[in-house]
Write a protein that holds these residues in place. Structure first.
Motif: not given
Length: 301
Positions: A126-127, A170-171, A120-122, A153-156
């Protein structure tokens, strides 16, 4: 020493090792599920391997031992999860009691998956929350399971090299929900706080005549409130708040980006905007007293 946001989040999660045996098993299964599978063993990142080894040692009824080379035998993983890794279209089933014995086992399993293959990014930058699934079968199984579990649902994402495919969010709301679900409350609050600050900055840009001093005070107040909520929640002292303050505490925790007027409208009994401010001030004061008590106890120790 690694001090990234992702590393700190995982450190917090390893401190929450499940107490019940069924959840510890689900936690271990999640770490193995997220690892790299060889012909007859799973290999994990050094951090996940160390944690998996500790959990395995605590499970007296699991006979398989860690291999000398630091990998873990495939035979540890229940049949349903092995199928989800190898059989096209095989799902991860909530109904399989060899993995999910109680309602908390699901979150323990996903905590293990994140520790093994998640990042997970800070949120100040960014998200982005990602699972380095690496192959199509694991990706499909985990993708469906995450969609059912947290409702997002996640994205690929296509990648080059060994990790040719991954899943990501990213949400910010999806990230908050997932991190809260697996127990990473500090990381979830960090995302909420970053969103508040970004919204305030955006509003300042849209309204050129906005008083800069008032913006600073609003940002500082929001930060102070979030810090107080985290401190009280982590210390397990929320139930010691008076009933009226507990309602405001819960509403601010659940709606970190709400205005004071919106928070006032959410209360079960009529309260003014200034009344909400007064209660939040009391909550911050409670947190300061709690912190002082904790610091005093730490000094004595």
């Amino acid at each position: 020493m690694n001090d990234s946001f992702s590393f700190r989040t995982k450190e917090d999660l390893t401190a929450l090792r499940p107490k019940s045996r069924c959840c510890r098993k689900a936690y271990l299964y999640g770490m193995l599920f997220g690892g790299e599978r060889g012909a007859d063993a799973f290999s994990l990142t050094p951090e996940a391997a160390e944690e998996a080894g500790k959990v395995l040692s605590s499970l007296k009824d699991v006979k398989e031992e860690r291999n000398p080379n630091g990998t873990f035998p495939v035979s540890i993983l229940p049949g349903m999860l092995c199928e989800a890794l190898t059989v096209p279209g095989a799902p991860i089933r909530f109904s399989d009691r060899t993995v999910f014995v109680c309602e908390r086992c699901v979150s323990a399993f996903l905590r293990g998956v994140f520790l093994s293959c998640g990042t997970v990014t800070d949120p100040e930058k960014t998200y982005h929350l990602e699972f380095l699934t690496g192959d199509e079968q694991r990706t499909a199984s985990l993708e469906a399971f995450l969609g059912e579990t947290i409702g997002h649902p996640p994205k690929r994402l296509k990648r080059r090299g060994r990790n040719g495919v991954s899943l990501y969010f990213k949400d910010s709301t999806a990230m908050e929900d997932f991190l809260s679900y697996i127990g990473a409350q500090k990381a979830a609050f960090s995302i909420m706080n970053a969103k508040i600050l970004k919204d305030i900055r955006n509003n300042a840009n849209r309204h050129a005549n906005c008083d800069a001093a008032n913006i600073g005070k609003t940002v500082a107040a929001a930060q102070t409130q979030i810090d107080a909520i985290i401190l009280i929640g982590d210390a397990g002292k929320a139930d010691e708040l008076p009933e009226e303050l507990r309602e405001t505490f819960d509403l601010r925790a659940a709606n970190p980006d709400a205005t004071l007027s919106e928070l006032a409208a959410m209360h079960s009994q009529k309260i003014s905007r200034s009344g909400v401010t007064h209660r939040l001030t009391k909550i911050v004061a409670f947190a300061k007293r709690l912190e002082a008590t904790m610091n005093t106890a730490g000094t004595k120790d």
